[in-house]
Design a protein around this motif. Structure first.
Motif, PDB file in Angstrom:
ATOM      1  N   PRO A 214      43.680  50.571  16.827  1.00 44.03           N
ATOM      2  CA  PRO A 214      42.136  50.469  17.351  1.00 44.03           C
ATOM      3  C   PRO A 214      42.091  49.442  18.242  1.00 44.03           C
ATOM      4  N   HIS A 215      41.300  49.753  19.299  1.00 39.45           N
ATOM      5  CA  HIS A 215      41.204  48.684  20.735  1.00 39.45           C
ATOM      6  C   HIS A 215      39.867  49.047  21.312  1.00 39.45           C
ATOM      7  N   VAL A 216      39.274  48.148  22.209  1.00 43.47           N
ATOM      8  CA  VAL A 216      38.330  48.003  22.966  1.00 43.47           C
ATOM      9  C   VAL A 216      38.634  48.748  24.224  1.00 43.47           C
ATOM     10  N   ASP A 217      38.156  49.762  24.665  1.00 47.51           N
ATOM     11  CA  ASP A 217      38.562  50.237  25.986  1.00 47.51           C
ATOM     12  C   ASP A 217      37.940  49.457  27.209  1.00 47.51           C
ATOM     13  N   GLU A 218      38.263  48.804  28.020  1.00 47.95           N
ATOM     14  CA  GLU A 218      38.033  47.892  29.216  1.00 47.95           C
ATOM     15  C   GLU A 218      36.979  48.645  30.135  1.00 47.95           C
ATOM     16  N   LYS A 219      37.461  49.866  30.394  1.00 45.06           N
ATOM     17  CA  LYS A 219      36.602  50.646  31.243  1.00 45.06           C
ATOM     18  C   LYS A 219      35.279  51.200  30.594  1.00 45.06           C
ATOM     19  N   LYS A 220      35.475  51.614  29.366  1.00 43.64           N
ATOM     20  CA  LYS A 220      34.250  51.917  28.753  1.00 43.64           C
ATOM     21  C   LYS A 220      33.343  50.954  28.381  1.00 43.64           C
ATOM     22  N   LEU A 221      34.027  49.747  27.950  1.00 43.56           N
ATOM     23  CA  LEU A 221      33.107  48.402  27.949  1.00 43.56           C
ATOM     24  C   LEU A 221      32.405  48.265  29.172  1.00 43.56           C
ATOM     25  N   ARG A 222      32.894  47.921  30.045  1.00 42.30           N
ATOM     26  CA  ARG A 222      32.153  47.661  31.461  1.00 42.30           C
ATOM     27  C   ARG A 222      31.368  48.622  31.622  1.00 42.30           C
ATOM     28  N   ALA A 223      31.455  50.162  31.491  1.00 43.41           N
ATOM     29  CA  ALA A 223      30.358  51.205  31.918  1.00 43.41           C
ATOM     30  C   ALA A 223      29.330  50.897  30.834  1.00 43.41           C
ATOM     31  N   ALA A 224      29.533  50.680  29.595  1.00 47.44           N
ATOM     32  CA  ALA A 224      28.397  50.417  28.264  1.00 47.44           C
ATOM     33  C   ALA A 224      27.634  49.157  28.763  1.00 47.44           C
ATOM     34  N   LEU A 225      28.182  48.158  29.293  1.00 42.76           N
ATOM     35  CA  LEU A 225      27.587  46.957  29.431  1.00 42.76           C
ATOM     36  C   LEU A 225      27.058  46.743  30.998  1.00 42.76           C
ATOM     37  N   SER A 226      27.099  48.004  31.799  1.00 39.76           N
ATOM     38  CA  SER A 226      26.673  47.807  33.332  1.00 39.76           C
ATOM     39  C   SER A 226      25.480  47.172  33.434  1.00 39.76           C
ATOM     40  N   THR A 227      24.365  47.400  32.669  1.00 42.72           N
ATOM     41  CA  THR A 227      23.037  46.828  33.112  1.00 42.72           C
ATOM     42  C   THR A 227      23.244  45.361  32.747  1.00 42.72           C
ATOM     43  N   GLU A 228      23.582  45.048  31.735  1.00 46.13           N
ATOM     44  CA  GLU A 228      23.634  43.427  31.164  1.00 46.13           C
ATOM     45  C   GLU A 228      24.664  43.040  32.231  1.00 46.13           C
ATOM     46  N   LEU A 229      25.859  43.314  32.622  1.00 43.98           N
ATOM     47  CA  LEU A 229      26.834  42.813  33.366  1.00 43.98           C
ATOM     48  C   LEU A 229      26.070  42.546  34.981  1.00 43.98           C
ATOM     49  N   ALA A 230      25.217  43.309  35.271  1.00 39.10           N
ATOM     50  CA  ALA A 230      24.375  43.192  36.614  1.00 39.10           C
ATOM     51  C   ALA A 230      23.753  41.834  36.656  1.00 39.10           C
ATOM     52  N   LYS A 231      23.235  41.514  35.599  1.00 35.95           N
ATOM     53  CA  LYS A 231      22.605  40.076  35.433  1.00 35.95           C
ATOM     54  C   LYS A 231      23.407  38.658  35.828  1.00 35.95           C
ATOM     55  N   VAL A 232      24.714  38.943  35.579  1.00 34.59           N
ATOM     56  CA  VAL A 232      25.553  37.610  35.777  1.00 34.59           C
ATOM     57  C   VAL A 232      26.497  37.854  36.972  1.00 34.59           C
ATOM     58  N   GLU A 233      26.831  39.262  37.218  1.00 37.76           N
ATOM     59  CA  GLU A 233      27.947  39.305  38.279  1.00 37.76           C
ATOM     60  C   GLU A 233      27.410  39.617  39.536  1.00 37.76           C
ATOM     61  N   THR A 234      28.362  39.171  40.659  1.00 35.18           N
ATOM     62  CA  THR A 234      28.183  39.368  42.279  1.00 35.18           C
ATOM     63  C   THR A 234      29.265  40.246  42.557  1.00 35.18           C
ATOM     64  N   GLN A 235      28.931  41.637  42.822  1.00 33.16           N
ATOM     65  CA  GLN A 235      29.960  42.614  43.316  1.00 33.16           C
ATOM     66  C   GLN A 235      30.797  42.375  44.658  1.00 33.16           C
ATOM     67  N   PRO A 236      32.366  42.362  44.659  1.00 29.40           N
ATOM     68  CA  PRO A 236      32.814  42.114  45.878  1.00 29.40           C
ATOM     69  C   PRO A 236      32.511  43.202  46.949  1.00 29.40           C
ATOM     70  N   LYS A 237      32.313  43.168  48.253  1.00 35.72           N
ATOM     71  CA  LYS A 237      32.025  44.057  49.334  1.00 35.72           C
ATOM     72  C   LYS A 237      33.208  44.261  50.312  1.00 35.72           C
ATOM     73  N   ASN A 238      33.781  45.525  50.379  1.00 36.02           N
ATOM     74  CA  ASN A 238      34.751  45.723  51.199  1.00 36.02           C
ATOM     75  C   ASN A 238      34.266  45.788  52.810  1.00 36.02           C
ATOM     76  N   ALA A 239      35.223  45.340  53.505  1.00 33.49           N
ATOM     77  CA  ALA A 239      35.008  45.557  54.932  1.00 33.49           C
ATOM     78  C   ALA A 239      34.627  46.935  55.209  1.00 33.49           C
ATOM     79  N   SER A 240      33.974  47.293  56.200  1.00 38.36           N
ATOM     80  CA  SER A 240      33.235  48.613  56.333  1.00 38.36           C
ATOM     81  C   SER A 240      33.163  48.788  58.164  1.00 38.36           C
TER      82      SER A 240
END
Length: 569
Positions: free
Chosen positions: A260-286
């Motif tokens: 048994p384990h909690v899948d990190e990638k699936k967890l981030r996808a499942a919590l995407s709306t909640e995470l957006a409340k507290v996270e600031t996404q990095p932006k690559n140079a373009s």
């Protein structure tokens, strides 16, 4: 009563016998001392190779030299019989080798055996078995395809979720190869035979039905009984039962052991709306060309929840049922590409751009898939000499990764399939790389011709079997920039221009074949098509530099005629 002469005769025989035993013992002791002058006793051989009467180092050198002389025999393939199936094993591929050091250790150990010493005194060789090594994992990988045809696979234990309802999958035994006995049989046969038979045995998963039922009761069921509160320095999140069910994985490893384990990638996808409340996404140079001359847009760092650690910390609280909480750490994340890196790589101008169009707007499943894969590729940097792989960049394109069902070609007809539309992006990306003058490493055009794509110079994709790969053969880095509108997808390459121009010259179509008319059973899987003719055509990529043609690349493809499908009653 024995007479005096008889007693003397018995006594005499006993004295002779005792003397003989003593002589043998003395001879044995002398022989041991004689044999032990070197690390490896005299007369010791391995596979007929004389290694005796030497130090360990000398014996090892002699054995290696002898093996080198037999290299052709050692490299000979071994045929492995598994019931009615055969598999050919290349020794190098599965790590079959003679362990020289271990073999010398075994040879040196014979010095403690008086019989070995006696044999050397009388000129007889003592043969020592070579110690053979094999990579068990690689061996099983080589034999599994053949074994699968005649064996039966185990049913691996697991617990799956339909929504938030857990369901037990109980294990069942199968028939297959036992790794240990298979490796032993192959090692024993390698140097002595051209083939070997290995039996199928009953193989059962390590975890039992009782293990599955215990995890169902103690973990899976309470895990989705209520939400988990996740606290961070930036605010509080809620992991709902739905999010927990989507990220909790209870399956088995290769031996059937539940993990048994909690899948990190699936967890981030499942919590995407909640995470957006507290996270600031990095932006690559373009690189932006808005308003005229291209310019580098600076990168910025981000602050994200440490999802990997959260996944580990979440698992222990899931069996607790309700009223659960866990704390998640925040971490600073640097951008993947900085503006300084872009400048060093010579990424300063657009060297190619290609656009394809789609219908239906951005609300259709197909359009969403095109946009999803475009987002995953946007901002990718291809270093000088590096080969870009589209499958390598995106990985699996499934429901969990944000893709939906849309028409795909399967077995010669359009059917609903997850990720439909990814091929349109693949074609767009292929053409951007093509017109940038990059080296084609792997691509495959569609089986049928679609008028929305340029003939011949287009590409499909299917994970993991079909990929799109191209190599950056320039001295400069390449930035892949993607953009979309409500009816188009565009891929641009930014770098330093190498060629004056890259154009395409087409040959005439040949071997033209008309489509058949076919009727399919009506239903959700039936997709009617107008059909298209089949043909063969050549396309030449012409690269010019300093006003001269410096390279011509020929691309040829034969399209099958696409049947005209109608849906019956």
């Amino acid at each position: 009563m024995l007479s005096a002469p008889t007693l003397r005769s018995v006594s005499s025989r006993r004295r002779w016998l005792a003397a003989g035993v003593a002589a043998v013992l003395v001879l044995g002791i002398a022989a041991v001392g004689y044999a032990n002058v070197a690390d490896v006793p005299r007369g010791v051989t391995v596979l007929g190779i004389q290694i005796g009467g030497r130090t360990r180092a000398e014996a090892a050198d002699a054995l290696r030299a002898g093996l080198a002389a037999r290299s052709e025999r050692l490299a000979k393939p071994l045929t492995v019989h598994i019931a009615d199936e055969n598999a050919t094993v290349q020794p190098e591929d599965v790590g079959l080798t003679v362990d020289v050091d271990a073999t010398i250790d075994a040879a040196a150990a014979t010095a403690r055996n008086p019989l070995t010493a006696l044999a050397s005194i009388f000129g007889r060789d003592a043969e020592v078995e070579p110690v053979v090594g094999v990579d068990g994992t690689r061996l099983m990988a080589a034999l599994t395809p053949a074994a699968a045809k005649v064996g039966t696979a185990m049913t691996m234990p697991a617990i799956t979720f339909a929504g938030t309802t857990p369901t037990a999958v109980h294990p069942k035994a199968g028939r297959g190869l036992d790794p240990a006995s298979t490796a032993d049989a192959v090692r024993a046969a390698w140097l002595r035979a051209d083939d070997v038979t290995v039996p199928l045995t009953e193989i059962a998963p390590v975890s039992t039905t009782a293990d599955v039922d215990r995890l169902l009761a103690e973990l899976a069921t309470p895990a989705v009984a209520g939400p988990v509160t996740v606290t961070t320095d930036k605010g509080t999140l809620t992991a709902t039962p739905k999010a927990i069910a989507a990220s909790l994985v209870i399956d088995a490893d290769a031996e059937g052991r539940l993990t048994p384990h909690v899948d990190e990638k699936k967890l981030r996808a499942a919590l995407s709306t909640e995470l957006a409340k507290v996270e600031t996404q990095p932006k690559n140079a373009s690189v932006s060309a808005d308003g005229g001359a291209p310019k580098v847009v600076a990168s910025t760092g981000g602050v994200l929840v440490d999802a990997a650690q959260l996944a580990k910390d979440l698992l222990p609280v899931l069996p607790l049922g309700t009223a659960r909480s866990v704390r998640a750490a925040m971490k600073t994340v640097e951008p993947g590409t900085t503006d300084g890196e872009l400048a060093k790589l010579g990424i300063r101008e657009q060297v190619s751009s290609f656009t394809t169009r789609f219908s239906g707007g951005l609300g259709t499943a197909r359009s969403k898939n095109i946009v999803q894969i475009a987002k995953e590729v946007d901002g990718a940097i291809v270093q000088p000499g590096e080969t870009f792989s589209l499958n390598g960049r995106t990985g699996v394109r499934g429901y969990d990764e944000g893709y939906s069902d849309a028409p795909v070609i399967m077995e010669g007809k359009l059917v609903p399939g997850v990720g439909g539309g990814a091929s349109q992006f693949t074609t767009t990306l292929f053409n951007a790389a093509y017109y940038a003058g990059l080296k084609d490493i792997e691509h495959k055009p569609h089986s049928y011709y679609f008028s929305r794509y340029p003939a011949v110079i287009e590409s499909t994709i299917f994970y993991p079997d079909l990929d799109l790969k191209f190599q950056n053969t320039t001295d400069h880095g390449i930035l892949i920039d993607t953009s979309y509108t409500k009816d188009s997808i565009t891929v641009s390459m930014w770098s330093t221009k190498v060629y004056d121009s890259v154009t395409t010259e087409y040959g005439a179509k040949r071997d033209i074949r008309q489509p058949e008319e076919k009727t399919l059973k009506a239903g959700p899987d039936c997709i009617a098509t107008a059909g298209s003719e089949g043909f063969t055509q050549d396309a030449w990529r012409v690269l010019r530099k300093d006003g001269k043609v410096v390279q011509r690349d020929r691309f040829t493809w034969t399209y099958d005629p696409e049947p005209t499908y109608t849906c019956g009653r």
